[in-house]
Design an enzyme around this catalytic site. Sequence first.
Site, PDB file in Angstrom:
ATOM      1  N   GLU A  75       3.959  -3.454 -12.429  1.00  0.00           N
ATOM      2  CA  GLU A  75       5.531  -3.305 -12.817  1.00  0.00           C
ATOM      3  C   GLU A  75       5.875  -4.283 -14.098  1.00  0.00           C
ATOM      4  OE1 GLU A  75       6.946  -2.002  -8.353  1.00  0.00           O
ATOM      5  OE2 GLU A  75       7.229  -4.185  -9.000  1.00  0.00           O
TER       6      GLU A  75
ATOM      7  N   TRP B 129      -1.219  -7.081  -7.760  1.00  0.00           N
ATOM      8  CA  TRP B 129      -1.557  -5.916  -8.883  1.00  0.00           C
ATOM      9  C   TRP B 129      -0.162  -4.997  -8.902  1.00  0.00           C
ATOM     10  CZ3 TRP B 129      -3.608  -5.696 -12.915  1.00  0.00           C
ATOM     11  CH2 TRP B 129      -3.885  -4.297 -13.581  1.00  0.00           C
ATOM     12  N   ASN B 130       0.526  -4.787  -7.675  1.00  0.00           N
ATOM     13  CA  ASN B 130       1.674  -4.045  -7.965  1.00  0.00           C
ATOM     14  C   ASN B 130       2.863  -4.777  -8.906  1.00  0.00           C
ATOM     15  OD1 ASN B 130       0.955  -1.696  -6.252  1.00  0.00           O
ATOM     16  ND2 ASN B 130       2.055  -2.543  -4.386  1.00  0.00           N
TER      17      ASN B 130
ATOM     18  N   ASP C 256      -7.123 -10.594  -4.820  1.00  0.00           N
ATOM     19  CA  ASP C 256      -7.347 -10.083  -6.410  1.00  0.00           C
ATOM     20  C   ASP C 256      -6.289 -11.014  -7.204  1.00  0.00           C
ATOM     21  OD1 ASP C 256      -5.200  -8.947  -5.290  1.00  0.00           O
ATOM     22  OD2 ASP C 256      -4.950  -7.469  -6.891  1.00  0.00           O
ATOM     23  N   GLN C 257      -5.456 -11.814  -6.651  1.00  0.00           N
ATOM     24  CA  GLN C 257      -4.673 -12.382  -7.517  1.00  0.00           C
ATOM     25  C   GLN C 257      -5.069 -13.389  -8.672  1.00  0.00           C
ATOM     26  OE1 GLN C 257      -1.948 -14.216  -4.933  1.00  0.00           O
ATOM     27  NE2 GLN C 257      -1.601 -12.256  -3.700  1.00  0.00           N
TER      28      GLN C 257
ATOM     29  N   GLN D 261      12.323  -4.527  -6.972  1.00  0.00           N
ATOM     30  CA  GLN D 261      11.910  -5.188  -8.071  1.00  0.00           C
ATOM     31  C   GLN D 261      11.453  -4.620  -9.498  1.00  0.00           C
ATOM     32  OE1 GLN D 261       8.682  -8.099  -7.271  1.00  0.00           O
ATOM     33  NE2 GLN D 261       7.152  -6.633  -8.304  1.00  0.00           N
TER      34      GLN D 261
ATOM     35  N   HIS E 187       3.149 -14.104  -7.905  1.00  0.00           N
ATOM     36  CA  HIS E 187       1.929 -14.374  -7.357  1.00  0.00           C
ATOM     37  C   HIS E 187       0.750 -13.427  -7.846  1.00  0.00           C
ATOM     38  CE1 HIS E 187       3.276 -10.569  -5.701  1.00  0.00           C
ATOM     39  NE2 HIS E 187       2.377 -10.605  -4.924  1.00  0.00           N
TER      40      HIS E 187
ATOM     41  N   HIS F  48       0.822  -1.159   0.051  1.00  0.00           N
ATOM     42  CA  HIS F  48      -0.121  -0.010   0.015  1.00  0.00           C
ATOM     43  C   HIS F  48       0.850   1.117  -0.164  1.00  0.00           C
ATOM     44  CE1 HIS F  48      -3.881  -2.189   1.883  1.00  0.00           C
ATOM     45  NE2 HIS F  48      -3.252  -2.873   0.829  1.00  0.00           N
TER      46      HIS F  48
END
Length: 478
Positions: A379, A374-375, A395-396, A356, A371, A42
Site C-alpha cells: 500500500e 507485505w500488505n 516476512d517483515q 489505511q 512493521h 488475508h
Amino acid sequence: MQPRAASEMSQESAAAAATGMAPAPAKAQPHVLLVSSPFQSHVNPLLRLGRRLAGKGLSVTFTTALRDGIRVFDDGDGGGGGVRVERLRGGGMWEPDDPRLRVPGDMARHVEAAGPAALEELIRREAEAGRPVACVVANAFVSWAVRVAGDVGLPCAILWIQSCAVLSVYYHYVYSLAAFPSGDEADSSGAVTIPGLPELDMDELRPLLIYTSDQEMWRQMLVGDLGSMTEKAPWVFVNTFDELEHEAVAGLRKHIPLIPVGPLVEPDDGGVDDDDVHGCTAWLDAQPRRSVVFVAFGSLVDIGHDEVVEIAEGLASTGRPFLWVLRDGNRALLPKDALIDACGGDRGKVVPWCEQRRVLAHAAVGCFVTHCGWNSTAEALAAGVLMVASPRWSDQRINTRFVVDVYRVGVRAPATPLTREALRLSVEEVTAGPEAEAMAARAAILGEKARAAVGGGGSSDRGVQAFVDRITSGGAEP
C-alpha cells in the site's frame, strides 16, 4: 467478459418481438468462489482480487470462517464491488462470537478440521441456488480448500499474499534448490543466494517458518500450500507486480505458474470515506502537504507498555503532526496524561483504526512508520510514501531489506523495539535527511509503476484478464 451495451440488448429484444420469438436468456456469468483464512491481512487482498474479477464480468462469492473483528467492508452487496459474502458454516464450524476463535492456533486448527465439510456444503448450496461454482481461489493457509476443489472436480487457483521474494525463499528451501544453513550453522552468521534475489543473511531468514519445527502447524500448512502450487493449482496469483519484482518473478516462474496481480490495493476514488468514523480525513485535510508522520503496525503486532511510551515520546520529539493507529488493547498501556502530552493539542491524532490505504494516499502524509508486513508495504509503495521500517517477525525483515536496499524508499529504524531517539532520527532521515529528496523521487516513480500495473492493459491487469478469459471459455489450464 464485458457486459453488452444496453442499445445492443434492446435491438436484440426488438428483433425477437418482431419475429414473435422470446429473446434467448442471457448466459450466466462464470462463478468464482474465494476462500480465505480468517485473518484480516488475508481477507483484504483476496477481497480486492475478487472485486477485480467481478469488474471483469465474473460472478464472485467470498467466504471465510467469519469471526468477530473481521471486516469485509460490507456496503450493501456483501463485500462490495460486486462480491457476495457467504459465511463458511456447517460441518461443526464455530459461530463468529465463539471465544475460541480469538486464539490464532486454536482457530486455525479448528478451521482446517471443520472447513472441508463446510466448503463442500457451500459449493452444493450454490449449485442448488443456480450459481454453480466454476473455480475456487484460495489464499495461503487454506490448502484444504484446494483439496476440496479437486475432490469435487473444480479447478483451483492460489493467492500468495506475501512478496514473490519470500515465496521464492520458501520454495527454494522446501525443494532443496539452494544451500540453507542448518543445525549449528543456522544459529550463526551466514547468507543464502537465491536466483533473482539479493544475498539474504540469517537475521532476515530466521523469522521465517523454515526455521521452525517440522511439527509446527503453520509450517505444515506452508508446505501444503507449496505442494498445491506445484501439483494442483494451474494458477498462482501473487500480490506483486512485474516491474517491482521482475527478477524474482522470472526466476520462480520456471518452477510454478506465477501470475502477478498486485498491488492488491483499492484505488482511491476521492469520494467520501464512509468508514472514517474517527475523522482522519478531515484532520489530514487540515495538515500541510507531506508533513504527517503516519504510524501503524497492522492487526497482529502487539507492542508493550515501554514501547508505547517510547513511540509517544518519539513522535512528540519530531515536532511534526502525526496520525497514530493504536489498537485499544495497546492504547490502554499509555497513561492518559502521556497521550495528551504526546498529541500536543491538535498536532497529533491517535485512533484505534483507520482505512489505511486512504490515509497513505492522502497528500498530507510524509512518511509511514510500519512493521513492513507485505500488505502495508504494498500500500505504501502504491501510494509513493516513504517508510520507516520496524520489522518484527515472519516476512517483515525481508520486506524491510527490499524497501531499504533494493527499492531505496525508506530506512530501517536502528532499534527494535522502537526507542524515542531511534524513531526521531529515522523520521528525520526520510523527511529531511540528505537522501530524502532522492528517496521521495524513487517512491513517486514506484507509485506510478504500481498504478500503471493495475490499470487497464498494465502487467497485472493483463494477468487478471488472462485468467478471466480462461474461466469464461471453460478452460482449466492457463
